[in-house]
Design a protein around this motif. Sequence first.
Motif, PDB file in Angstrom:
ATOM      1  N   UNK A  44       0.847  -1.177   0.000  1.00  0.00           N
ATOM      2  CA  UNK A  44       0.000   0.000   0.000  1.00  0.00           C
ATOM      3  C   UNK A  44       0.886   1.231   0.000  1.00  0.00           C
ATOM      4  N   UNK A  45       0.644   2.107  -0.937  1.00  0.00           N
ATOM      5  CA  UNK A  45       1.474   3.299  -1.040  1.00  0.00           C
ATOM      6  C   UNK A  45       0.979   4.411  -0.128  1.00  0.00           C
ATOM      7  N   UNK A  46      -0.246   4.309   0.352  1.00  0.00           N
ATOM      8  CA  UNK A  46      -0.805   5.341   1.219  1.00  0.00           C
ATOM      9  C   UNK A  46      -1.201   4.751   2.566  1.00  0.00           C
ATOM     10  N   UNK A  47      -1.107   5.575   3.615  1.00  0.00           N
ATOM     11  CA  UNK A  47      -1.571   5.114   4.933  1.00  0.00           C
ATOM     12  C   UNK A  47      -3.074   4.816   4.887  1.00  0.00           C
ATOM     13  N   UNK A  48      -3.484   3.815   5.649  1.00  0.00           N
ATOM     14  CA  UNK A  48      -4.879   3.377   5.657  1.00  0.00           C
ATOM     15  C   UNK A  48      -5.448   3.492   7.068  1.00  0.00           C
ATOM     16  N   UNK A  49      -6.634   4.058   7.165  1.00  0.00           N
ATOM     17  CA  UNK A  49      -7.355   4.185   8.423  1.00  0.00           C
ATOM     18  C   UNK A  49      -8.554   3.256   8.368  1.00  0.00           C
ATOM     19  N   UNK A  50      -8.630   2.322   9.323  1.00  0.00           N
ATOM     20  CA  UNK A  50      -9.792   1.446   9.448  1.00  0.00           C
ATOM     21  C   UNK A  50     -10.600   1.948  10.636  1.00  0.00           C
ATOM     22  N   UNK A  51     -11.889   2.180  10.420  1.00  0.00           N
ATOM     23  CA  UNK A  51     -12.726   2.801  11.438  1.00  0.00           C
ATOM     24  C   UNK A  51     -14.074   2.111  11.517  1.00  0.00           C
ATOM     25  N   UNK A  52     -14.765   2.312  12.627  1.00  0.00           N
ATOM     26  CA  UNK A  52     -16.103   1.768  12.829  1.00  0.00           C
ATOM     27  C   UNK A  52     -17.079   2.594  11.985  1.00  0.00           C
ATOM     28  N   UNK A  53     -17.567   1.998  10.918  1.00  0.00           N
ATOM     29  CA  UNK A  53     -18.404   2.720   9.966  1.00  0.00           C
ATOM     30  C   UNK A  53     -19.803   3.047  10.434  1.00  0.00           C
ATOM     31  N   UNK A  54     -20.245   2.491  11.556  1.00  0.00           N
ATOM     32  CA  UNK A  54     -21.586   2.799  12.059  1.00  0.00           C
ATOM     33  C   UNK A  54     -21.544   3.739  13.259  1.00  0.00           C
ATOM     34  N   UNK A  55     -20.375   4.049  13.758  1.00  0.00           N
ATOM     35  CA  UNK A  55     -20.215   4.925  14.916  1.00  0.00           C
ATOM     36  C   UNK A  55     -20.222   6.386  14.467  1.00  0.00           C
ATOM     37  N   UNK A  56     -21.117   7.182  15.044  1.00  0.00           N
ATOM     38  CA  UNK A  56     -21.201   8.596  14.676  1.00  0.00           C
ATOM     39  C   UNK A  56     -19.907   9.357  14.989  1.00  0.00           C
ATOM     40  N   UNK A  57     -19.297   9.088  16.126  1.00  0.00           N
ATOM     41  CA  UNK A  57     -18.035   9.747  16.458  1.00  0.00           C
ATOM     42  C   UNK A  57     -16.955   9.372  15.440  1.00  0.00           C
ATOM     43  N   UNK A  58     -16.898   8.114  15.078  1.00  0.00           N
ATOM     44  CA  UNK A  58     -15.868   7.638  14.150  1.00  0.00           C
ATOM     45  C   UNK A  58     -16.039   8.245  12.767  1.00  0.00           C
ATOM     46  N   UNK A  59     -17.263   8.253  12.258  1.00  0.00           N
ATOM     47  CA  UNK A  59     -17.480   8.793  10.919  1.00  0.00           C
ATOM     48  C   UNK A  59     -17.269  10.302  10.893  1.00  0.00           C
ATOM     49  N   UNK A 105     -11.893   4.910  27.481  1.00  0.00           N
ATOM     50  CA  UNK A 105     -13.090   5.507  28.083  1.00  0.00           C
ATOM     51  C   UNK A 105     -14.038   5.995  26.991  1.00  0.00           C
ATOM     52  N   UNK A 106     -13.502   6.717  26.021  1.00  0.00           N
ATOM     53  CA  UNK A 106     -14.322   7.230  24.919  1.00  0.00           C
ATOM     54  C   UNK A 106     -14.832   6.077  24.062  1.00  0.00           C
ATOM     55  N   UNK A 107     -13.972   5.119  23.757  1.00  0.00           N
ATOM     56  CA  UNK A 107     -14.355   3.988  22.906  1.00  0.00           C
ATOM     57  C   UNK A 107     -15.495   3.166  23.516  1.00  0.00           C
ATOM     58  N   UNK A 108     -15.405   2.906  24.812  1.00  0.00           N
ATOM     59  CA  UNK A 108     -16.450   2.118  25.490  1.00  0.00           C
ATOM     60  C   UNK A 108     -17.801   2.818  25.477  1.00  0.00           C
ATOM     61  N   UNK A 109     -17.786   4.144  25.467  1.00  0.00           N
ATOM     62  CA  UNK A 109     -19.020   4.921  25.584  1.00  0.00           C
ATOM     63  C   UNK A 109     -19.445   5.606  24.292  1.00  0.00           C
ATOM     64  N   UNK A 110     -18.748   5.358  23.197  1.00  0.00           N
ATOM     65  CA  UNK A 110     -18.980   6.123  21.965  1.00  0.00           C
ATOM     66  C   UNK A 110     -20.405   5.997  21.434  1.00  0.00           C
ATOM     67  N   UNK A 111     -21.001   4.816  21.502  1.00  0.00           N
ATOM     68  CA  UNK A 111     -22.372   4.664  21.000  1.00  0.00           C
ATOM     69  C   UNK A 111     -23.367   5.384  21.900  1.00  0.00           C
ATOM     70  N   UNK A 112     -23.173   5.305  23.223  1.00  0.00           N
ATOM     71  CA  UNK A 112     -24.078   5.988  24.151  1.00  0.00           C
ATOM     72  C   UNK A 112     -23.961   7.504  24.041  1.00  0.00           C
ATOM     73  N   UNK A 143     -22.454   9.372  21.445  1.00  0.00           N
ATOM     74  CA  UNK A 143     -22.522   9.978  20.111  1.00  0.00           C
ATOM     75  C   UNK A 143     -23.510   9.294  19.173  1.00  0.00           C
ATOM     76  N   UNK A 144     -23.990   8.127  19.533  1.00  0.00           N
ATOM     77  CA  UNK A 144     -24.967   7.424  18.709  1.00  0.00           C
ATOM     78  C   UNK A 144     -24.329   6.481  17.709  1.00  0.00           C
ATOM     79  N   UNK A 145     -25.222   5.775  17.017  1.00  0.00           N
ATOM     80  CA  UNK A 145     -24.814   4.733  16.082  1.00  0.00           C
ATOM     81  C   UNK A 145     -25.759   4.774  14.891  1.00  0.00           C
ATOM     82  N   UNK A 146     -25.228   4.541  13.703  1.00  0.00           N
ATOM     83  CA  UNK A 146     -26.039   4.489  12.482  1.00  0.00           C
ATOM     84  C   UNK A 146     -26.468   3.046  12.220  1.00  0.00           C
ATOM     85  N   UNK A 147     -27.460   2.883  11.370  1.00  0.00           N
ATOM     86  CA  UNK A 147     -27.904   1.545  10.978  1.00  0.00           C
ATOM     87  C   UNK A 147     -27.057   0.967   9.857  1.00  0.00           C
ATOM     88  N   UNK A 148     -26.356   1.836   9.146  1.00  0.00           N
ATOM     89  CA  UNK A 148     -25.503   1.382   8.047  1.00  0.00           C
ATOM     90  C   UNK A 148     -24.220   2.200   8.030  1.00  0.00           C
TER      91      UNK A 148
END
Length: 141
Positions: free
Chosen positions: A10-25, A113-120, A122-127
């Motif tokens: 991979x020539x570029x850095x890659x970020x893998x993230x939780x795609x349904x987490x509002x904070x992450x997106x 601390x933030x990761x454990x509480x992120x859905x509560x 910041x919320x969560x998406x369905x997709x």
Amino acid sequence: MQHIKSDRNYSNPIVLFDGVCNLCTTSVQFLLACNRKENLHFASLQSDFAKDLLAQYKLTNEELSTIIFIENEQIYTKSTAVLELTKHLIYPWRALYFFKFVPRMITDWVYNLISRNRYNWFGKKNQCMVPKPEWKHRFSE
């Protein structure tokens, strides 16, 4: 941090993230806006691309609760991933990298601390997040 030789180059850095987490997106949108070099690429942890990459790097399901940053065949997770990402941002955000000198035990405690509480908090998406057309080329599915 893990250093593993990959079959893929991979020539570029890659970020893998939780795609349904509002904070992450929202964080990904921030990274896209503040990465002027446009060298960061992204994939949701729920994507086939990320699943293949995780298997290739022999990462377990336990890593699915964290951001994963892969650069130069090195894997960063939790607060280390966040701090390594700041090197790719514009100022003043780039200056956050100096928090790397704070003991990892402290920065990971805050991250967890933030990761454990992120859905509560910041919320969560369905997709998973659908990127804007102008950012689509920076995402793998």
